[in-house]
Design a protein around this motif. Structure first.
Motif, short mmCIF file in Angstrom:
data_model
loop_
_atom_site.label_atom_id
_atom_site.label_comp_id
_atom_site.label_asym_id
_atom_site.label_seq_id
_atom_site.Cartn_x
_atom_site.Cartn_y
_atom_site.Cartn_z
N PRO A 90 18.87 44.72 43.41
CA PRO A 90 18.94 46.13 43.02
C PRO A 90 17.70 46.91 43.41
N ARG A 91 17.90 48.21 43.63
CA ARG A 91 16.80 49.13 43.89
C ARG A 91 16.28 49.66 42.56
N SER A 92 14.95 49.74 42.44
CA SER A 92 14.33 50.23 41.21
C SER A 92 13.96 51.69 41.36
N ARG A 93 14.10 52.43 40.26
CA ARG A 93 13.77 53.85 40.25
C ARG A 93 13.17 54.21 38.90
N ARG A 106 17.47 49.99 37.44
CA ARG A 106 17.73 49.13 38.59
C ARG A 106 19.18 49.32 39.00
N ARG A 107 19.40 49.80 40.22
CA ARG A 107 20.75 50.12 40.69
C ARG A 107 21.25 49.03 41.63
N ALA A 108 22.35 48.37 41.22
CA ALA A 108 22.95 47.31 42.04
C ALA A 108 24.11 47.82 42.88
N LEU A 109 24.86 48.77 42.37
CA LEU A 109 25.99 49.36 43.10
C LEU A 109 25.89 50.88 43.03
N PRO A 110 26.25 51.56 44.13
CA PRO A 110 26.67 51.01 45.43
C PRO A 110 25.46 50.45 46.19
N ALA A 111 25.72 49.42 46.99
CA ALA A 111 24.67 48.78 47.78
C ALA A 111 24.99 48.97 49.26
N PRO A 112 23.99 48.83 50.13
CA PRO A 112 24.23 49.04 51.56
C PRO A 112 25.35 48.17 52.13
N MET A 149 31.62 48.51 46.35
CA MET A 149 32.35 48.27 45.11
C MET A 149 32.58 46.79 44.87
N VAL A 150 32.78 46.43 43.59
CA VAL A 150 33.28 45.12 43.19
C VAL A 150 34.52 45.40 42.34
N GLY A 151 35.70 45.12 42.90
CA GLY A 151 36.91 45.59 42.24
C GLY A 151 36.83 47.11 42.14
N PRO A 152 37.11 47.69 40.95
CA PRO A 152 36.99 49.14 40.81
C PRO A 152 35.58 49.62 40.50
N PHE A 153 34.62 48.70 40.28
CA PHE A 153 33.26 49.08 39.90
C PHE A 153 32.52 49.64 41.11
N ILE A 154 32.08 50.91 41.01
CA ILE A 154 31.46 51.58 42.16
C ILE A 154 30.01 51.97 41.88
N PHE A 155 29.57 51.81 40.65
CA PHE A 155 28.21 52.18 40.26
C PHE A 155 27.79 51.24 39.16
N PHE A 156 26.56 50.69 39.26
CA PHE A 156 26.09 49.73 38.27
C PHE A 156 24.58 49.87 38.14
N ASP A 157 24.14 50.31 36.96
CA ASP A 157 22.72 50.53 36.68
C ASP A 157 22.29 49.71 35.47
N ILE A 194 23.36 48.59 30.14
CA ILE A 194 24.02 48.71 31.44
C ILE A 194 24.94 49.92 31.40
N GLN A 195 24.86 50.73 32.45
CA GLN A 195 25.83 51.81 32.63
C GLN A 195 26.51 51.62 33.97
N THR A 196 27.82 51.72 33.95
CA THR A 196 28.58 51.51 35.17
C THR A 196 29.76 52.46 35.23
N TRP A 197 30.23 52.71 36.45
CA TRP A 197 31.40 53.56 36.68
C TRP A 197 32.48 52.73 37.35
N LEU A 198 33.73 53.02 36.99
CA LEU A 198 34.89 52.45 37.66
C LEU A 198 35.65 53.58 38.35
N ALA A 199 35.88 53.43 39.65
CA ALA A 199 36.68 54.42 40.37
C ALA A 199 38.13 54.35 39.89
N LEU A 200 38.77 55.51 39.78
CA LEU A 200 40.15 55.57 39.33
C LEU A 200 41.11 55.46 40.51
#
Length: 311
Positions: free
Chosen positions: A26-29, A37-43, A47-55, A135-141
């Protein structure tokens, strides 16, 4: 309660490291007082399944009177998940929801066509020194839910299924895994869980989901004899039976995944959509600030400020 599926086969040494399709650092900010620390989205992996953002937020310590203030901001096309290990958040949104979340509980907000929310350290927590770790994460609909009305669900700690076996404790936050179902409303095949793994404890990954990933929050795990430390996300090759083992100090993990969504997903600021046009429309409406007259309004009792559109 026993695992489903069983541990055997799929012991750690029965799989090779080539079963790890992607390893993410993850990238740190620094957000001013605490680190994300942001793991998703990564270069190499959006996504992992519907997960598109993971902090990962924190761990952070605050003095009396201090805390986190995330001002009202918008979302479209996604569901947000807040899950805490320490501290609290006072959530308010434009559906009328007003809910303080504590560790082990779930706040599940589905933006649909558009929602606005804020998250702040509660007044009670600010009355003394306080901490934040979660942890905060988003799932794409899926496309058919992108224009749905926004919703909010809160589920207390006791409502989330807990599965224990062979040195592992799993609290199922979203979706289905190991024969159990979490209570939150899902719109695509999903699993998301908080795992405590003893030293040497064994965790078989669910084998009935297309995409599967692990994020190591604390401690370490072993896969095929190689150890991986905290602050790493790994995504596994579909179809392989995978079991991970807790390291010498055990581990705290988040496991996640589900079915992949058809078609691309575009992400800009806090917006996720199946088309760039949807994002441009949302940008224009947030910029216009026509609260309550279009897709966006401000949260009840938190209308004095908001985060402006970047740029």
């Amino acid at each position: 309660m026993s695992w489903n599926p069983a541990i055997d086969p799929g012991c750690p040494d029965d799989v090779g490291l080539d079963a790890i399709e992607t390893l993410i650092v993850p990238r740190s900010r620094d957000l001013g007082g605490f680190e994300v620390r942001r793991a998703l989205p990564a270069p190499k992996r959006q996504m992992v399944g519907p997960f598109i953002f993971f902090d990962q937020a924190g761990p952070a310590e605050f003095l009396t009177g201090q805390g986190v203030d995330v001002r009202p901001h918008p979302h479209i096309g996604l569901g947000t998940v807040t899950y805490l290990f320490r501290g609290d958040f006072h959530h308010r949104d434009s559906t009328g929801a007003d809910q303080t979340i504590q560790p082990g509980e779930l706040n599940w907000m589905v933006a649909g066509r558009g929602v606005t929310h804020s998250e702040r350290t509660s007044a009670a927590a600010r009355s003394g020194p306080n901490s934040l770790f979660g942890i905060q994460t988003w799932l794409a609909l899926p496309e058919r839910q992108e224009d749905m009305a926004p919703t909010f669900e809160h589920h207390g700690r006791g409502a989330l299924p807990v599965i224990e076996d062979r040195g592992a404790q799993v609290r199922l936050i979203l979706g289905s895994a190991y024969g159990q179902n979490a209570p939150a409303t899902m719109y695509s095949q999903t699993f998301y869980a908080d795992v405590k793994l003893d030293a040497g404890g064994l965790l078989p990954m669910p084998d009935d989901h297309e995409d599967r990933g692990i994020y190591i929050v604390e401690g370490s795990i072993s896969i095929a004899g190689q150890e991986f430390e905290a602050g790493r996300m790994m995504v596994f090759r579909p179809g392989d039976r995978i079991t991970v083992a807790g390291g010498d100090r055990g581990a705290r993990l988040m496991i996640l995944g589900g079915a992949t969504l058809p078609g691309p997903r575009y992400i800009w600021w806090n917006f996720v959509a199946s088309s760039q046009e949807r994002i441009e429309e949302a940008k224009a409406e947030w910029r216009a600030q026509n609260w309550g007259k279009g897709r966006f309004d401000l949260p009840v009792d938190d209308r004095d400020e908001h985060i402006p559109l970047p740029g």
